[in-house]
Motif scaffolding. Structure first.
Motif, short mmCIF file in Angstrom:
data_model
loop_
_atom_site.label_atom_id
_atom_site.label_comp_id
_atom_site.label_asym_id
_atom_site.label_seq_id
_atom_site.Cartn_x
_atom_site.Cartn_y
_atom_site.Cartn_z
N MET A 1 9.81 9.28 -4.35
CA MET A 1 8.74 8.56 -4.98
C MET A 1 8.17 7.51 -4.01
SD MET A 1 7.44 8.26 -8.18
CE MET A 1 7.89 7.59 -9.72
N SER A 2 8.99 6.86 -3.23
CA SER A 2 8.49 5.87 -2.29
C SER A 2 7.70 6.54 -1.17
CB SER A 2 9.65 5.04 -1.71
OG SER A 2 10.47 5.86 -0.91
N GLU A 3 8.04 7.80 -0.85
CA GLU A 3 7.27 8.52 0.16
C GLU A 3 5.85 8.77 -0.34
OE1 GLU A 3 9.23 12.08 1.38
OE2 GLU A 3 11.09 11.05 1.77
N TYR A 4 5.71 9.06 -1.60
CA TYR A 4 4.40 9.29 -2.19
C TYR A 4 3.56 8.02 -2.13
CZ TYR A 4 0.80 10.28 -5.62
OH TYR A 4 -0.41 10.43 -6.25
N ARG A 5 4.18 6.87 -2.43
CA ARG A 5 3.46 5.60 -2.39
C ARG A 5 3.06 5.27 -0.96
NH1 ARG A 5 6.91 1.81 -6.51
NH2 ARG A 5 6.33 2.93 -8.41
N ASP A 6 3.94 5.50 -0.01
CA ASP A 6 3.61 5.22 1.39
C ASP A 6 2.46 6.10 1.86
OD1 ASP A 6 5.59 3.33 1.54
OD2 ASP A 6 7.06 4.67 2.47
N SER A 7 2.49 7.37 1.46
CA SER A 7 1.44 8.30 1.86
C SER A 7 0.10 7.90 1.25
CB SER A 7 1.81 9.71 1.42
OG SER A 7 0.76 10.60 1.69
N SER A 8 0.07 7.54 -0.01
CA SER A 8 -1.19 7.15 -0.65
C SER A 8 -1.69 5.82 -0.10
CB SER A 8 -1.05 7.10 -2.16
OG SER A 8 -0.16 6.07 -2.53
N SER A 9 -0.81 4.89 0.20
CA SER A 9 -1.26 3.61 0.77
C SER A 9 -1.77 3.81 2.19
CB SER A 9 -0.14 2.57 0.72
OG SER A 9 0.93 2.95 1.55
N ASN A 10 -1.14 4.74 2.94
CA ASN A 10 -1.63 5.04 4.29
C ASN A 10 -3.01 5.69 4.22
OD1 ASN A 10 0.60 4.02 5.60
ND2 ASN A 10 1.64 5.99 5.75
N ASN A 11 -3.19 6.58 3.25
CA ASN A 11 -4.50 7.21 3.08
C ASN A 11 -5.56 6.18 2.71
OD1 ASN A 11 -3.57 9.75 3.69
ND2 ASN A 11 -3.28 10.34 1.53
N PHE A 12 -5.20 5.26 1.84
CA PHE A 12 -6.12 4.22 1.43
C PHE A 12 -6.48 3.32 2.61
CE2 PHE A 12 -7.00 0.00 -0.43
CZ PHE A 12 -8.12 0.33 -1.16
N LEU A 13 -5.49 2.93 3.41
CA LEU A 13 -5.76 2.10 4.59
C LEU A 13 -6.62 2.85 5.61
CD1 LEU A 13 -2.32 0.34 5.16
CD2 LEU A 13 -4.45 -0.68 4.36
N SER A 14 -6.38 4.13 5.76
CA SER A 14 -7.20 4.94 6.67
C SER A 14 -8.63 5.00 6.18
CB SER A 14 -6.65 6.36 6.78
OG SER A 14 -5.37 6.35 7.37
N LEU A 15 -8.79 5.16 4.87
CA LEU A 15 -10.13 5.20 4.30
C LEU A 15 -10.85 3.87 4.50
CD1 LEU A 15 -12.17 6.77 2.50
CD2 LEU A 15 -11.10 5.62 0.56
N ILE A 16 -10.17 2.78 4.25
CA ILE A 16 -10.78 1.45 4.41
C ILE A 16 -11.11 1.20 5.87
CG2 ILE A 16 -10.35 -1.04 4.22
CD1 ILE A 16 -10.89 0.30 1.55
N SER A 17 -10.20 1.52 6.77
CA SER A 17 -10.47 1.27 8.19
C SER A 17 -11.60 2.18 8.69
CB SER A 17 -9.21 1.46 9.04
OG SER A 17 -8.75 2.79 8.94
N GLY A 18 -11.67 3.42 8.21
CA GLY A 18 -12.76 4.30 8.59
C GLY A 18 -14.10 3.79 8.11
N ALA A 19 -14.13 3.28 6.88
CA ALA A 19 -15.36 2.72 6.33
C ALA A 19 -15.79 1.49 7.13
CB ALA A 19 -15.18 2.36 4.87
N PHE A 20 -14.83 0.66 7.51
CA PHE A 20 -15.12 -0.53 8.29
C PHE A 20 -15.66 -0.16 9.67
CE2 PHE A 20 -13.83 -3.93 11.22
CZ PHE A 20 -14.51 -4.98 10.65
N ILE A 21 -15.03 0.80 10.33
CA ILE A 21 -15.48 1.23 11.65
C ILE A 21 -16.88 1.86 11.56
CG2 ILE A 21 -15.04 2.89 13.52
CD1 ILE A 21 -12.03 2.33 13.05
N GLY A 22 -17.10 2.67 10.52
CA GLY A 22 -18.41 3.27 10.32
C GLY A 22 -19.49 2.22 10.09
N ALA A 23 -19.18 1.22 9.28
CA ALA A 23 -20.15 0.15 9.03
C ALA A 23 -20.44 -0.64 10.29
CB ALA A 23 -19.62 -0.77 7.94
N ALA A 24 -19.41 -0.88 11.10
CA ALA A 24 -19.61 -1.60 12.35
C ALA A 24 -20.47 -0.78 13.31
CB ALA A 24 -18.27 -1.93 12.99
N GLY A 25 -20.22 0.52 13.36
CA GLY A 25 -21.02 1.38 14.22
C GLY A 25 -22.47 1.43 13.78
#
Length: 96
Positions: A1-25
């Motif tokens: 269960m903790s692996e699932y939470r880590d995976s979803s939080s990593n996906n969320f952080l990747s999404l947020i960082s991608g959106a931030f990088i895209g906005a900066a670009g």
């Protein structure tokens, strides 16, 4: 269960960082385009302002009017009319 939470939080952080990088670009691109337009306007203004400041634009116009007086004016009008007729003829040939 903790692996699932880590995976979803990593996906969320990747999404947020991608959106931030895209906005900066996007912001960088918009700023660079605005700078290009500003520089082009400045160059055009410099080209025209130098002629306006020294008065050469007005002098050129007055000198060309003085050169074309009297008989020369009639001759110039005839030359222009014949040139216009030539262009019309060429356009008509292209249209057929």
């Amino acid at each position: 269960m903790s692996e699932y939470r880590d995976s979803s939080s990593n996906n969320f952080l990747s999404l947020i960082s991608g959106a931030f990088i895209g906005a900066a670009g996007l912001a960088w691109w918009l700023i660079s385009e605005a700078d290009k337009r500003k520089e082009e306007k400045k160059q055009k203004a410099m080209m025209y302002s130098s002629r306006i400041q020294d008065g050469s634009e007005a002098i050129d116009t007055n000198e060309s009017i003085k050169d074309v007086e009297g008989d020369k004016l009639e001759q110039k009008v005839e030359e222009l009319n014949s040139a216009i007729a030539d262009v019309r003829r060429q356009l008509e040939e292209l249209g057929q």
